[in-house]
Write an enzyme that holds these catalytic residues in place. Sequence first.
Site, PDB file in Angstrom:
ATOM      1  N   PRO A   2      38.507  36.046  45.223  1.00  0.00           N
ATOM      2  CA  PRO A   2      39.590  35.016  45.354  1.00  0.00           C
ATOM      3  C   PRO A   2      39.369  34.201  43.923  1.00  0.00           C
ATOM      4  O   PRO A   2      38.244  33.744  43.390  1.00  0.00           O
ATOM      5  CB  PRO A   2      39.352  34.212  46.402  1.00  0.00           C
ATOM      6  CG  PRO A   2      37.795  34.598  46.847  1.00  0.00           C
ATOM      7  CD  PRO A   2      37.555  35.563  46.218  1.00  0.00           C
ATOM      8  N   GLU A   3      40.684  33.748  43.390  1.00  0.00           N
ATOM      9  CA  GLU A   3      40.674  32.522  42.412  1.00  0.00           C
ATOM     10  C   GLU A   3      40.449  31.131  43.082  1.00  0.00           C
ATOM     11  O   GLU A   3      40.780  30.892  44.311  1.00  0.00           O
ATOM     12  CB  GLU A   3      41.715  32.732  41.455  1.00  0.00           C
ATOM     13  CG  GLU A   3      41.769  34.460  40.921  1.00  0.00           C
ATOM     14  CD  GLU A   3      42.438  34.357  39.454  1.00  0.00           C
ATOM     15  OE1 GLU A   3      42.484  33.444  38.779  1.00  0.00           O
ATOM     16  OE2 GLU A   3      42.321  35.560  39.056  1.00  0.00           O
ATOM     17  N   LYS A  52      35.165  28.058  42.680  1.00  0.00           N
ATOM     18  CA  LYS A  52      35.194  29.066  43.723  1.00  0.00           C
ATOM     19  C   LYS A  52      34.144  28.514  44.859  1.00  0.00           C
ATOM     20  O   LYS A  52      33.842  29.365  45.555  1.00  0.00           O
ATOM     21  CB  LYS A  52      35.057  30.377  43.264  1.00  0.00           C
ATOM     22  CG  LYS A  52      35.875  30.870  42.220  1.00  0.00           C
ATOM     23  CD  LYS A  52      35.470  32.318  41.413  1.00  0.00           C
ATOM     24  CE  LYS A  52      36.684  32.636  40.605  1.00  0.00           C
ATOM     25  NZ  LYS A  52      36.532  33.994  39.905  1.00  0.00           N
ATOM     26  N   ARG A 121      26.093  22.875  37.199  1.00  0.00           N
ATOM     27  CA  ARG A 121      26.140  24.074  36.344  1.00  0.00           C
ATOM     28  C   ARG A 121      27.510  24.692  36.249  1.00  0.00           C
ATOM     29  O   ARG A 121      27.674  25.610  35.345  1.00  0.00           O
ATOM     30  CB  ARG A 121      25.260  24.981  37.258  1.00  0.00           C
ATOM     31  CG  ARG A 121      23.758  24.844  37.232  1.00  0.00           C
ATOM     32  CD  ARG A 121      23.066  26.207  37.422  1.00  0.00           C
ATOM     33  NE  ARG A 121      23.358  26.472  39.058  1.00  0.00           N
ATOM     34  CZ  ARG A 121      22.477  26.331  40.056  1.00  0.00           C
ATOM     35  NH1 ARG A 121      21.434  25.535  40.114  1.00  0.00           N
ATOM     36  NH2 ARG A 121      22.799  26.821  41.299  1.00  0.00           N
ATOM     37  N   ASN A 162      40.390  36.356  36.951  1.00  0.00           N
ATOM     38  CA  ASN A 162      40.875  37.296  36.157  1.00  0.00           C
ATOM     39  C   ASN A 162      42.511  37.554  35.635  1.00  0.00           C
ATOM     40  O   ASN A 162      42.918  37.759  34.699  1.00  0.00           O
ATOM     41  CB  ASN A 162      40.650  38.920  36.743  1.00  0.00           C
ATOM     42  CG  ASN A 162      40.495  40.011  35.553  1.00  0.00           C
ATOM     43  OD1 ASN A 162      40.595  39.710  34.398  1.00  0.00           O
ATOM     44  ND2 ASN A 162      40.052  41.163  35.937  1.00  0.00           N
ATOM     45  N   ARG A 258      35.122  43.723  33.772  1.00  0.00           N
ATOM     46  CA  ARG A 258      36.251  43.429  34.352  1.00  0.00           C
ATOM     47  C   ARG A 258      37.400  43.868  33.178  1.00  0.00           C
ATOM     48  O   ARG A 258      37.331  44.088  32.100  1.00  0.00           O
ATOM     49  CB  ARG A 258      36.455  41.736  34.232  1.00  0.00           C
ATOM     50  CG  ARG A 258      35.458  41.047  34.824  1.00  0.00           C
ATOM     51  CD  ARG A 258      35.122  41.254  36.516  1.00  0.00           C
ATOM     52  NE  ARG A 258      36.539  40.912  37.274  1.00  0.00           N
ATOM     53  CZ  ARG A 258      36.469  39.639  37.761  1.00  0.00           C
ATOM     54  NH1 ARG A 258      35.728  38.800  37.426  1.00  0.00           N
ATOM     55  NH2 ARG A 258      37.663  39.492  38.399  1.00  0.00           N
TER      56      ARG A 258
END
Length: 271
Positions: A2-3, A52, A121, A162, A258
Amino acid sequence: MPEGHTVHRLARLHQDRYGGSPVEVTSPQGRFSAGASKVDGRTLCGAQAHGKHLFHVYGPDAVVHVHLGLYGAFREHPLPVARPQGQVRMRMVGPTHWTDLRGPAACELLTDDEVATLRGRLGPDPLRADADPDRAFSRISRSRTPLAALLLDQSVVAGAGNVYRAEVLFRHGVHPMLPGRDLPRERWDAMWADLVALMADGVRAGRIDTVRPEHTPEATGRPPRVDRHGGEVYVYRRAGLPCLVCGTPVASTRLAGRNLYWCPTCQPERA
Ligand SMILES: [Zn+2]
């Protein structure tokens, strides 16, 4: 995977359904039992997302961190609860609904320091009000790495996946292999503002739409896109199909494992 907009939608949903009430938290499968027992019955103070990563805050040093990864998903239902089916890592039961989490990459109890370390991070998230796009640009402007890779690096920008990376590069006419350090500052500022707006639309609609009004099926008479990801997009998963702007077949290649999509005409190698 999932984005970020999907995870922010979950945070909003969980805030609405479970926030401000005591929540029954268990791990029917057992793998999160120790963590669940520490927050079981406590009031959920808030749910939020960074990129995410999803955080359920039950109090100081009592934060449930979830990363869905490739296979994780929450399934929600109205009360009453049903018997757990399959491998339920975490079950939350609130005043009106219950939800089961299965298959996450991470589901763990963290202290506030651990949350701060984890978030430190991550790059800025276009969906967060506290995001600082300068932090992302300072990484981009010092890197020879292609922009297409930088935009997927969660330590540069958190939350874009993506689809958004391919679409924002297209919308700004930027070749995906352009080294980060060759991206002009003004172009980054415009891309960031676009990501903020597109991803906020994604949170509202629950799907990714990146096509400008003049290129929609309604405006052009073309058939709507049929894809399980939904949404109208310019290049994502459109390899070989004509560009919606210029008609050139959309190109694709693999980069860092990807699929990457772009229009060779609208996104020239040398702008
Ligand atoms: Zn084109």
